[in-house]
Structures are given as structure tokens and as C-alpha cells.
Write a protein that holds these residues in place. Sequence first.
Motif, PDB file in Angstrom:
ATOM      1  N   TRP A  64      -2.869   8.211  -2.599  1.00  0.00           N
ATOM      2  CA  TRP A  64      -3.127   6.948  -1.912  1.00  0.00           C
ATOM      3  C   TRP A  64      -3.616   5.915  -2.914  1.00  0.00           C
ATOM      4  CZ3 TRP A  64      -0.778   6.381   2.364  1.00  0.00           C
ATOM      5  CH2 TRP A  64      -0.604   7.455   3.232  1.00  0.00           C
TER       6      TRP A  64
ATOM      7  N   ARG B  97      -7.116   3.119   1.987  1.00  0.00           N
ATOM      8  CA  ARG B  97      -7.383   4.484   1.525  1.00  0.00           C
ATOM      9  C   ARG B  97      -6.902   4.627   0.089  1.00  0.00           C
ATOM     10  NH1 ARG B  97      -5.362  10.069   4.507  1.00  0.00           N
ATOM     11  NH2 ARG B  97      -6.176  11.532   2.946  1.00  0.00           N
TER      12      ARG B  97
ATOM     13  N   SER C 128       1.592   4.016  -3.032  1.00  0.00           N
ATOM     14  CA  SER C 128       1.237   5.406  -2.758  1.00  0.00           C
ATOM     15  C   SER C 128       2.420   6.335  -3.001  1.00  0.00           C
ATOM     16  CB  SER C 128       0.727   5.541  -1.321  1.00  0.00           C
ATOM     17  OG  SER C 128      -0.445   4.759  -1.125  1.00  0.00           O
TER      18      SER C 128
ATOM     19  N   ASN D 150       0.830  -1.208   0.000  1.00  0.00           N
ATOM     20  CA  ASN D 150       0.000   0.000   0.000  1.00  0.00           C
ATOM     21  C   ASN D 150       0.864   1.257   0.000  1.00  0.00           C
ATOM     22  OD1 ASN D 150      -2.391  -1.454   0.043  1.00  0.00           O
ATOM     23  ND2 ASN D 150      -2.583  -1.394   2.252  1.00  0.00           N
TER      24      ASN D 150
END
Length: 454
Positions: free
Chosen positions: A224, A248, A218, A214
Motif C-alpha cells: 500500500w 493506507r 500500490s 493510490n
Amino acid sequence: MSTTDPLTGNKYPEACVPYLDTTIPNESRTLYTGEMQLSADGIDESGEEEIELSWLPRPCLRFRCRVNSRSGIEWIGARGLQVSLAGEHSHDSSTADVTSAAAFSTDELLPIGGIVESWTRGPELQIESVVAHFVNLRQFRGEVIQHDRATYVGRASLETSEWIIEIDEIYKPDFFKRLKSQQAFGITHAAKIRRKDGSAFCLDDLEEFITCLNFFCSFTNGDWCGPIWFVGVDTSGNQVSHVWRVPRVDGYRDNHNWFSPVVEKSLPGLFPGFVDLWNDEVWQESLRNTIFWYVTAMSAGMSIENSIVLCHIAFETLGWTYFVEYKKSISSQGFEKLQAADKLRLLLSQLDIPVAFPSRFSALSGYASAENHEDVATTLSRLRNAYVHPSPKNRGKLNKVGIQAQYEARTMCLHYLELIVLRLCQYNGDYSCRITDAEWRGGEVRPVPWGAKS
């Protein structure tokens, strides 16, 4: 598996096939329809239910259910409900939060709705590989892959000491253009994840790796971004487990940052060092926080002043971690006594990052010259201090700084922050440089300044 291109005769690997796809931006998909049991303290009800992958107003797993209740009072705000499904999903486990409920119902069933926080099936089962589905990951130039009769450069092969992950763009002509035009959401990539030694594993073994992915995605996007659905596949190719998590995710923008889609090896070149830094107990918290501040500073609605301040928070954090905790070359008291400009200048110097005004940043260099600043580090830290400590003296200084000089200062802050992270991750490839002599549009690339020194 590979197939032969009928036009050229070349053999290319087949693109990873997603288990779920979206062909229209913001296209919601129903994932489950059937009976549902909701259980929590004081609540134990069943009803007909639907779970949907929903994108607006933010990406999430949304459920709607009609339960045998006359009042919604006991449901409103309920958190951590244990959800049991039926049929082929009877062994799945889910948790959910109720966000809406009717005050009362004259019907036999009361409508309620909410967010499914997580949805898991058989994470303890042994699997051979995982197919991960990514939302809004940007396009990149990678290895050649094939989907049906389409051949395109869409694979990034990433490796660590333990894992191999092949991230493939899902072939959908003009899909990225539509995402960008609407700042929308959609599944853009599918990836196969497996152990490097070929041994079996469980979905639970990927938990920390998923979080790392993640933050890696990002930092690449400048927004994000990350994977949302992980499907465990056994040696026979059967889907035996899955984990639904929606991190997110921002609406799609073609951001201009360090990452350039024309640099073929940027993702494979960065990933091993990023994972090593993430797995280092000295660095993980600092890296996580730095990427949070970086993405926030990059966001479309962030002011120039706030972007500069956030970058300086990251500079201080990275400097502390590098000199006090990692190198142990400066004591905590000694580091705290340093001026902000000295901390930034010292960090850039140690990481072989030049401290000089770009030739085309005439507004910023002109302001620095008028104020007799030593270098860029001095100018950036003085601006940050003026924003954070708005004394009459500092307000007077800000009145001398034009908007163009402040914009150039923000650009320099983001430039330095990107280079610091790339250097700490031992990245040695090309990058999109914000401070080129000509106007920067995100596509101009150059080698990292430390080059052969790494």
C-alpha cells in the motif's frame, strides 16, 4: 524550468520541490500549533492544540489538545468532530476522531488526543497546478532531472486524456536504504499535477484521480502506497489551497514483483491504460478489489495458502467481469457452471498469456504430472479447492504436495494476476518476470508475452 549541468553543459528540468519533506525515516513533523475549536453534538470546546504528521504505529495526522473540561467521559470515542483552527488556518476545515482522553483532570485543562481524518483549505479556489507528496513510492529509472548540483534519473511523466503528472524522486542520498533497513516511512517523491489543456481547476476536481493514484502506486509497489498531501498553486506560484489525506501505507520494502526499477518506461506505459480501466464503470470495482487482493496476497505475513486463495478470488472476479459484463460472451449462468480451472484457462487464453509450467518449477510440474493434471490452471485450481474445502480426500492430496511445490504455485498465481492486470491495461513494455529459467531476484526483465498482438 530547466538548469544547465555545470559539468556537462546539458540542460535538465529542475525537480519538483516539496512543501514538506522528511530527511530521517519515521520523522514526525508538526504541521500546526495554536488555538483549536472542537464542535459536535453535545461538545463545543476550545483549547491549545498541535497537529502532527505521525508515522508510527501507522501513518496518520495526529492531534493533541488541552480543553476546558474536568472529565474525559464525554470525549472518549467521539467521532466526526468539526475542527476549527486559528490564524492563517482560520479558513481550513477538518474532521477528527478522539482516540484518547484523560478520565478526569485536577488541572484547568483536560488532555485529549486523536486522529485528524481530513484537513482541507480552500478546495474550491481556482488553481494552475497541484504539488502532491508521495510516501514510500519505490525508486524508478526515469527522465533526468536536477536538484541543486545533483543530476539523477528520477522523473516519471504520466499522462491521461485530461491530466499530466510529473512524479520526481526527492534527492536524498541513502534515504531509500535507510527506509528499507527499518521498513520505515517517509516522503520519497513530489509531483506536479496540471490539466493537459492548461486550464484552471479546483482541488475537488482531483478527488477521483487521487484515489486512482493510490491504487496505481500500490499495484506498482506491491504494498500500500500513495500521495498524502496536495498543495494547490495559483498562476503566481502561491500556495492557496491544500488537502491532507493519509491513505493506507505500508512500511517500505524493496518488493519483488512485476515492476522493475531498471525499466525506464514502465510507469508511463502502464498509467494511461490503468486510468482508462479505472474510469470504466464496468471495470472500476473489479480493478479496485483485484489490487486489494493482490497487495494482501503480497504482504510479508501472508501464508502461501492464503495468497493462493486470494489470487483465485481475483481470477474469478476478473473472469466474470471480462466474459459476462465486458465482452458479454458468456451468460452469468454459463460462467457459474464452469470449473475454476476452465475459468482461469479461458481467461489466460483470451488475454494471450501462456499456460505452461516454467522449466525451473520442477516440484510443481512433478506434482501435476503425478496427479495427471492437464496444465497449470488445473494444478492451481485443485490446490485452491484443497485449501478451501478440507475434506479427508483433499487433505490427503495436500499431504502429497511439498512446501516447494506450494511455493511455486503461489509464485505462478501472483505471476498470472500481474500479467492479467497488465494486459487489461494494454501495457506492452518489459516487466520483471517471476518465472525466469534462472533464480528470480526481481531484476530479470522480459517483454510481455502478448507483444505485438495488442
